[in-house]
Design a protein around this motif. Structure first.
Motif, PDB file in Angstrom:
ATOM      1  N   VAL A 200     -14.024  -0.162   4.792  1.00 23.24           N
ATOM      2  CA  VAL A 200     -12.801  -0.595   4.260  1.00 23.24           C
ATOM      3  C   VAL A 200     -12.648  -1.796   5.310  1.00 23.24           C
ATOM      4  CG1 VAL A 200     -10.255  -0.281   4.505  1.00 23.24           C
ATOM      5  CG2 VAL A 200     -11.956   1.160   3.293  1.00 23.24           C
TER       6      VAL A 200
ATOM      7  N   SER B   9       0.760  -1.174   0.024  1.00 20.11           N
ATOM      8  CA  SER B   9       0.035   0.105   0.111  1.00 20.11           C
ATOM      9  C   SER B   9       1.002   1.237   0.015  1.00 20.11           C
ATOM     10  CB  SER B   9      -0.839   0.062   1.352  1.00 20.11           C
ATOM     11  OG  SER B   9      -0.173  -0.420   2.423  1.00 20.11           O
TER      12      SER B   9
ATOM     13  N   ASP C 151      -9.121   0.822  -6.857  1.00 18.61           N
ATOM     14  CA  ASP C 151      -9.587  -0.561  -7.045  1.00 18.61           C
ATOM     15  C   ASP C 151      -8.668  -1.359  -6.056  1.00 18.61           C
ATOM     16  OD1 ASP C 151     -10.647  -2.630  -7.947  1.00 18.61           O
ATOM     17  OD2 ASP C 151      -9.727  -2.723  -9.814  1.00 18.61           O
ATOM     18  N   SER C 152      -7.637  -1.804  -6.460  1.00 15.76           N
ATOM     19  CA  SER C 152      -6.921  -2.779  -5.640  1.00 15.76           C
ATOM     20  C   SER C 152      -6.355  -2.053  -4.310  1.00 15.76           C
ATOM     21  CB  SER C 152      -5.914  -3.489  -6.375  1.00 15.76           C
ATOM     22  OG  SER C 152      -5.017  -2.853  -6.625  1.00 15.76           O
ATOM     23  N   ARG C 153      -6.225  -0.584  -4.441  1.00 13.44           N
ATOM     24  CA  ARG C 153      -5.693   0.054  -3.292  1.00 13.44           C
ATOM     25  C   ARG C 153      -6.652   0.919  -2.814  1.00 13.44           C
ATOM     26  NH1 ARG C 153      -0.285   1.021  -6.135  1.00 13.44           N
ATOM     27  NH2 ARG C 153       0.875  -0.960  -5.596  1.00 13.44           N
ATOM     28  N   LEU C 154      -7.866   0.581  -2.839  1.00 15.18           N
ATOM     29  CA  LEU C 154      -8.917   1.609  -2.444  1.00 15.18           C
ATOM     30  C   LEU C 154      -8.696   1.782  -0.876  1.00 15.18           C
ATOM     31  CD1 LEU C 154     -11.439   2.983  -2.838  1.00 15.18           C
ATOM     32  CD2 LEU C 154     -12.745   0.789  -2.451  1.00 15.18           C
ATOM     33  N   HIS C 155      -8.470   0.921   0.111  1.00 18.22           N
ATOM     34  CA  HIS C 155      -8.329   0.904   1.286  1.00 18.22           C
ATOM     35  C   HIS C 155      -7.186   1.986   1.527  1.00 18.22           C
ATOM     36  CE1 HIS C 155      -5.443  -2.172   0.034  1.00 18.22           C
ATOM     37  NE2 HIS C 155      -4.497  -1.815   0.747  1.00 18.22           N
ATOM     38  N   ASP C 156      -6.444   2.058   0.820  1.00 15.74           N
ATOM     39  CA  ASP C 156      -5.355   3.175   1.300  1.00 15.74           C
ATOM     40  C   ASP C 156      -5.932   4.616   1.008  1.00 15.74           C
ATOM     41  OD1 ASP C 156      -3.254   1.238   1.551  1.00 15.74           O
ATOM     42  OD2 ASP C 156      -2.663   1.424  -0.551  1.00 15.74           O
TER      43      ASP C 156
ATOM     44  N   THR D 178     -15.003  -1.729 -10.374  1.00 21.51           N
ATOM     45  CA  THR D 178     -13.631  -1.511  -9.552  1.00 21.51           C
ATOM     46  C   THR D 178     -14.159  -1.628  -7.827  1.00 21.51           C
ATOM     47  OG1 THR D 178     -14.098   0.727  -9.458  1.00 21.51           O
ATOM     48  CG2 THR D 178     -12.597  -0.250 -11.422  1.00 21.51           C
ATOM     49  N   LYS D 179     -13.363  -1.614  -7.175  1.00 19.39           N
ATOM     50  CA  LYS D 179     -13.712  -1.666  -5.889  1.00 19.39           C
ATOM     51  C   LYS D 179     -14.515  -0.488  -5.485  1.00 19.39           C
ATOM     52  CE  LYS D 179     -10.758  -5.101  -4.344  1.00 19.39           C
ATOM     53  NZ  LYS D 179      -9.622  -5.794  -3.589  1.00 19.39           N
ATOM     54  N   TRP D 180     -13.924   0.662  -6.007  1.00 18.54           N
ATOM     55  CA  TRP D 180     -14.459   1.947  -5.685  1.00 18.54           C
ATOM     56  C   TRP D 180     -16.047   2.021  -6.251  1.00 18.54           C
ATOM     57  CZ3 TRP D 180     -14.495   6.390  -3.319  1.00 18.54           C
ATOM     58  CH2 TRP D 180     -15.150   7.535  -3.607  1.00 18.54           C
TER      59      TRP D 180
ATOM     60  N   PHE E 168      -2.500  -3.660   7.228  1.00 23.61           N
ATOM     61  CA  PHE E 168      -2.596  -3.233   8.501  1.00 23.61           C
ATOM     62  C   PHE E 168      -4.074  -2.845   9.000  1.00 23.61           C
ATOM     63  CE2 PHE E 168      -4.323   0.784   7.178  1.00 23.61           C
ATOM     64  CZ  PHE E 168      -3.954   0.912   5.883  1.00 23.61           C
TER      65      PHE E 168
ATOM     66  N   PHE F 233      -6.259  -6.237   4.087  1.00 23.52           N
ATOM     67  CA  PHE F 233      -4.906  -5.656   3.753  1.00 23.52           C
ATOM     68  C   PHE F 233      -4.276  -5.453   4.911  1.00 23.52           C
ATOM     69  CE2 PHE F 233      -6.412  -1.901   6.031  1.00 23.52           C
ATOM     70  CZ  PHE F 233      -7.675  -1.826   5.756  1.00 23.52           C
TER      71      PHE F 233
ATOM     72  N   LEU G 271      -5.536   3.226  -7.281  1.00 23.40           N
ATOM     73  CA  LEU G 271      -6.181   3.715  -5.915  1.00 23.40           C
ATOM     74  C   LEU G 271      -7.705   3.640  -5.801  1.00 23.40           C
ATOM     75  CD1 LEU G 271      -4.264   7.237  -5.755  1.00 23.40           C
ATOM     76  CD2 LEU G 271      -3.891   5.086  -4.438  1.00 23.40           C
TER      77      LEU G 271
ATOM     78  N   LEU H 103     -12.632  -4.973   2.948  1.00 21.32           N
ATOM     79  CA  LEU H 103     -11.327  -5.336   2.218  1.00 21.32           C
ATOM     80  C   LEU H 103     -10.428  -6.023   3.063  1.00 21.32           C
ATOM     81  CD1 LEU H 103     -11.133  -1.690   0.617  1.00 21.32           C
ATOM     82  CD2 LEU H 103     -12.022  -3.734  -0.281  1.00 21.32           C
TER      83      LEU H 103
ATOM     84  N   LYS I  62      -1.138   5.199  -0.067  1.00 19.30           N
ATOM     85  CA  LYS I  62      -1.604   5.832   1.260  1.00 19.30           C
ATOM     86  C   LYS I  62      -0.389   6.361   2.220  1.00 19.30           C
ATOM     87  CE  LYS I  62      -2.363   4.836   5.176  1.00 19.30           C
ATOM     88  NZ  LYS I  62      -1.719   3.469   5.816  1.00 19.30           N
TER      89      LYS I  62
END
Lengths: 407, 452, 285
Positions: free
Chosen positions: C98, A2, B151-156, C180-182, C106, C104, B149, C102, A5
């Motif tokens: 999130v 990540s 899509d796969s990094r939406l969490h960020d 997409t996830k968004w 952290f 991830f 950002l 999702l 971010k």
């Protein structure tokens, strides 16, 4: 991973920090450099109900001091809490603010306020009544411009009680009911003075000078305990309401409430100095704390001179008389005290009578007063309602003496 | 579907990246983002590079001094009053402002940690690009990176602002508070203070505050248990009552109770304090009905501690039961009814059904939120502060009354007469430890926090 | 059979009686507060249930008081609460989503840290918060907004519980369709979470109307009552000066009633969403 971010987070944090750091740097610069006299801006903190007339006084001040502008605002939580309000952030506090004299010691020791210049000090010593000058003196220096004296007096309904009835606690409480609050150390502690004990010595600055942990002090506590069974004494958190309802005919209160009491009693309003009380088998004057309200100059002010001028101006004769007219404050400048307006005010008369030695004691200014104000109410209230038993009185007073005299 | 991302072993060590990478890759070890820039990932590269430049500039000009001041919290410990002849007034030379030094020092440390983190991020990104390049795979373009950002990094994307907010307004203040406990920041040292180790802890645990701390802690725990249990239990009963067969206009009844919960607490509790006063309306009502001949001391300073504490718990029920009633209502409506039907056929009465079926089920569902309520009650400031202000007074305590909780006492120590900031910070830490221990035990037992 | 009927009726009467008694006990103090706001009062204390003398002056007084600008307070609070509502809701819902949907690296540490941070009493952070905002030169309504919004990321529990109950298969279907996830977040899950959004928004909206501690710390130094929010302004009215409590008490009560009415209406409106939120979160356990 990540990454995005973290990039954003990291850079924002760095930028935020830079701006914070920049702010802090900028601040320290400005405070050291600006002492020029051009367009000095001052802030003045007063109590909410005083804002309107101090605005007028301040505008008079700016007329004679062209290059100074003054912003009058209400203090955050009242002048009685000046210590905490200023202490929260002295550099954001007003340049001139109002404070009761018992907090001057701590304000001065903490470096929150400046002593007065020798010239102003001499002026106060020679032109103000003695107790006022003494009240604002701490360790030999004067720390505030006094403008009012406060002492509790007895307010009563003169259709129910006569002037001679309120001269003695015994007749007062047999012919009527007096409402008061035993949880208030400011009101109740002075019985210890009547009993013949001292708080922080004669000067009020002597840490080891307290003598209340003695037989005389025990007498004072006994007096509180006796009041529980006195039908003429009412413990209440809302004395005014009881006065209005007619459940009480007299209350012990200060000049700040005089206007409210006048509203309630109307033409039956009467005021007198405290009565005599029987403590330890002797008939003695019931005493009160004498407080001096003053304006102090913030040690963080950018223009100490202008601030001192402002503080001196708003406590001159004219301003003291305005404060009396608008809020019933009793002046401390000799000339103002002798003014006919004051002479004809019964409240002022009673307060000035109370302020005489033997009727009241100046509030001590030691920083340890904060311990005192914390510890005393439970003790007096405990003696009154019996939670503290007579055989513990001496031990409790010893404990208080020890705690309140700690450095 | 969302496969749990496994931390695969790195396809290349940093050593390999360093030795075999091209110039831009090698430069990345010194100038963050160079690799990204070389791969035309402009936004990322510029952001990283800017962050590094900004950091170094800040570090040189103010970071070093901010951190180095931390050890002493400022060189000047005493104020000096001097006479300024030019102006004809006294001025006060202020001591170092330790609060700001501490705050900016901690901030500087956080920034440094953030920077180290950013550096690692930079290296990982470099390594990723290196591996892709080495294996001849497609390196993400600037556009693709940005698209990722969402899509796969939406969490960020979504977490960035919340985390910055938490960092600035929760974590930094909390660390500051913890640090304060190890200083002598109090009435005697209001501006410049120093590190004093565990001295303040000593004052609270065995010094002049211990005589107050332990009894107040005891009452705090009793209060938290009683407040949580009473509101929960009676909330369930009230919900059952309203939900029971035959009661009409259920919504109306619920709303009556909800109104109490809705009125802001500083209104309802401040007024309640007058309502319950010795000369207050409740005593007047009770005397007029003739239930009592003398007014009662509920929460005023003459009240007995026991009566005041019971009153506080009852007033808290007044405020808290509507909430738990609402929640239980929802649970009751969703409870499987077959078990209850079966029990009724077997001849169980209402009490038995409640005791062995309804209540345990509600308890099971509510357990996690009960634990949260318990922690909330340990820190329940409003009820005590607004209702009693700690009264009745207690002359065995130091700065606290008989109904004061640790958290209101903490407030008194900070904003009251004594201004013992360090001691209140110690209390804050101790409250945290107590809350943590209790929730740990509770979560273990209810097994409700498997997700954790 | 008849006795059974009787018993049933008796039980119903008994239950109604109990309910009425409880309802009266609950609502009585509230009625008293409303009555007190209409009572003539110059002593700062209301000792009777029924006012001795009715008056509307308190309401006129609170709107015309020059020292206590109620209208400014209402406007300030409205601005802060609306902005705080919009921003906090977005942040809280995003974090909840999130953390719920999702996966991830952290995610777990974040939830653990959030849990730990929640156990520190919020008060102690006030001194630091004050100086942070001072450093940013934001000892004003903007700073207050930052404080309210700054903690929004930690209030995700209820909303996360809600998202946990939304079946994952919905997302999967959308993903297969190439979203997409968004897009999934915005167009699939958010519409489903409407009750949760309403609940979160209302909670965030109500916060500034009831908070008198943080607003006091941040706003009081300005000394300008026009910049206060309503909760601090009203609280300050009766906790400022000796004698103030007496003079302004009646107006204080009137002001309290004025703000309590809209909040109460919001709460009554919100109870349904609240229940859905809480139970959805709790059932996960």
């Amino acid at each position: 991973m990540s990454i995005w971010k973290k990039v954003a987070l990291g850079s924002t944090a760095v930028l935020a920090a830079m701006s914070l750091a920049a702010c802090s740097n900028g601040k320290s610069d400005s405070s050291s450099s600006s002492s020029s006299n051009q367009n000095t801006k001052l802030t003045l903190w007063v109590d909410t109900n005083q804002v309107s007339y101090y605005k007028k006084i301040a505008s008079d001040f700016t007329k004679s001091h062209k290059n100074i502008s003054v912003r009058v605002t209400q203090n955050p939580t009242g002048s009685a809490n000046a210590k905490t309000d200023v202490g929260k952030d002295p550099s954001k506090a007003a340049d001139v603010f109002e404070a009761p004299n018992d907090q001057l010691g701590q304000l001065a020791d903490s470096g929150y306020i400046n002593p007065l210049s020798p010239k102003d000090s001499n002026n106060i010593k020679s032109n103000y009544i003695d107790v006022a000058a003494k009240g604002v003196t701490w360790k030999g220096k004067i720390y505030a411009y006094p403008y009012a004296q406060q002492a509790q007096t007895i307010y009563y309904n003169k259709s129910k009680l006569s002037a001679s009835d309120v001269k003695d606690w015994k007749t007062l409480t047999s012919k009527g009911v007096v409402a008061t609050d035993f949880t208030n150390a400011y009101v109740m502690w002075p019985v210890f003075f009547s009993a013949g004990t001292k708080l922080y010595g004669d000067s009020g600055e002597d840490l080891k000078g307290s003598t209340f942990n003695s037989a005389k002090g025990v007498n004072a506590l006994k007096w509180f305990a006796e009041q529980k069974n006195n039908k003429g004494v009412m413990q209440t958190s809302n004395a005014l309401n009881q006065l209005k309802k007619g459940n009480a005919q007299a209350i012990l209160d200060g000049p700040w409430n005089a206007a409210n009491i006048k509203k309630i009693l109307g033409k039956n309003f009467a005021v007198a100095k405290y009565p005599m009380i029987d403590v330890g088998g002797k008939n003695v004057q019931m005493q009160a704390f004498l407080g001096i309200e003053g304006f102090a100059v913030n040690a963080h002010t950018k223009s100490p001179k202008a601030a001192s001028q402002l503080a001196a101006f708003i406590t001159d004769k004219k301003s003291q008389l305005i404060a009396h007219k608008e809020a019933g404050q009793i002046p401390v400048l000799k000339e103002a005290v002798n003014d006919s307006v004051i002479k004809n005010d019964p409240v002022a008369d009673a307060v000035i009578e109370m302020s005489k030695p033997g009727n009241s004691v100046l509030m001590p200014k030691l920083p340890q007063m904060s311990v005192f104000w914390n510890d005393v109410p439970p003790l007096i209230n405990g003696a009154y309602d019996g939670k503290v038993k007579p055989d513990q009185y001496k031990a409790q007073l010893d404990k208080l003496a020890k705690h309140s005299s700690k450095k | 579907m969302f496969r749990k991302k496994k931390h695969a072993a790195p396809e290349a060590t940093f050593k390999e990246v360093w030795s075999k990478g091209n110039i831009a890759t090698k430069l990345s070890f010194f100038f963050m983002g160079s690799n990204a820039l070389a791969n035309k990932q402009w936004v990322k590269g510029i952001a990283l590079l800017l962050a590094e430049v900004a950091f170094i500039a800040w570090f040189v000009f103010s970071g070093i001094s901010a951190i180095s001041m931390l050890s002493s919290l400022g060189p000047i410990k005493n104020k000096k009053v001097v006479y300024d002849n030019a102006q004809g007034v006294y001025i006060t030379k202020q001591p170092s402002n330790s609060v700001l030094i501490l705050l900016f020092g901690l901030l500087a440390i956080i920034i440094c940690i953030a920077m180290v983190y950013l550096y690692i991020v930079n290296l990982r990104s470099t390594r990723k690009n290196y591996v892709l390049q080495r294996d001849g795979k497609h390196i993400l373009t600037n556009k693709e990176e940005l698209a990722n950002l969402f899509d796969s990094r939406l969490h960020d994307t979504l977490m960035t602002f919340p985390i910055i907010g938490i960092l600035c307004f929760t974590i930094l203040p909390t660390i500051f508070m913890i640090s304060m406990a190890f200083t002598n920041y109090n009435r005697q040292h209001p501006i410049a203070f120093s590190w004093t180790g565990f001295q303040a802890f000593g004052n609270v645990l065995s010094g002049d505050l211990s005589g107050t701390f332990f009894p107040v802690l005891g009452w705090t725990l009793v209060w938290a248990v009683a407040a949580t249990a009473t509101t929960f239990f009676f909330g369930v009963l009230l919900a059952l009552l309203i939900e029971s067969k035959g009661i009409k206009h259920k919504g109306f009844w619920r709303t009556i109770f909800v109104i109490v919960w809705a009125v802001p607490q500083f209104v309802s509790l401040l007024m309640m304090a007058q309502f319950l006063d010795y000369q207050g309306a409740l005593n007047n009502i009770l005397m007029n009905i003739g239930w009592i001949s003398h007014p009662l001391h509920f929460i005023d300073s003459q009240a007995s501690p026991l009566v005041a504490r019971i009153t506080v718990i009852i007033v808290n029920m007044w405020i808290g039961i509507p909430v738990s009633m609402l929640v239980s209502t929802a649970i009751i409506q969703n409870l499987p009814t077959d078990q209850i039907e079966a029990a009724k056929i077997d001849g169980a009465n209402a009490l038995q059904v409640f005791k062995s079926i309804t209540f345990p089920q509600i308890l099971f569902v509510m357990a996690p939120s009960l634990i949260q309520q318990f922690i909330g009650n340990i820190n329940n400031f409003n009820v005590i502060f607004l209702l009693t202000g700690g009264a009745p007074m207690n002359n065995k305590y130091n700065g606290a009354g008989s109904t004061d909780l640790l958290v209101t006492w903490l407030y008194n120590l900070t904003f009251g007469q004594e201004q013992r900031y360090n001691a209140s910070a110690v209390l804050g830490i101790l409250i945290f430890i107590i809350s943590a221990v209790f929730s740990l035990i509770a979560y273990r037992h209810t097994n409700a926090f498997k997700e954790g | 059979m008849k006795s059974y009927q009787n018993q049933k009726r008796l039980s119903l009467i008994f239950r109604y009686l109990l309910l009425i008694i409880l309802a009266v006990a609950w609502i009585l103090p509230i009625i008293w507060i409303i009555l007190a706001s209409f009572s003539y009062n110059d002593t700062g204390f209301v000792s009777t249930f029924w006012p001795d003398k009715f008056t509307f002056d308190n309401y006129i007084g609170i709107f015309t008081n020059s020292q206590y600008p109620l209208v400014s307070w209402i406007i300030n609070t409205l601005i802060v609460s609306i902005l705080s509502m919009i921003i906090s809701t977005f942040l809280t819902i995003s974090v909840a989503y999130v953390l719920s949907r999702l996966r991830f690296s952290f995610r777990k540490p974040f939830m653990q840290i959030a849990l730990v941070l929640g156990m520190f009493p919020g008060f102690m952070s006030m001194i630091a918060l004050y100086y942070i905002l001072k450093g940013l030169n934001m000892l004003n309504l903007g700073g207050l907004l930052l404080v309210y919004v700054g903690g929004a990321g930690l209030g995700f529990y209820v909303a996360k519980g809600f998202f946990d109950t939304v079946p994952f298969s919905i997302d999967e279907a959308a993903e297969i369709d190439g979203a997409t996830k968004w897009q999934i977040f915005m167009h699939v899950d958010l519409p489903l979470a409407k009750p949760m959004i309403v609940y979160t928004a209302l909670t965030a909206f109500i916060g500034p109307w009831t908070d008198f501690i943080f607003s006091g710390i941040i706003l009081s130094t300005s000394g300008n009552p026009k910049t206060y929010t309503i909760a601090y302004g009203l609280y300050n009215m009766v906790h400022n000066t000796k004698g103030n409590a007496t003079a302004y008490f009646a107006e204080f009560v009137a002001g309290c009633v004025i703000i309590a009415i809209p909040i109460t209406i919001l709460f009554v409106f919100m109870q349904k969403f609240y229940v859905n939120g809480i139970t959805a979160g709790a059932e996960k356990g």
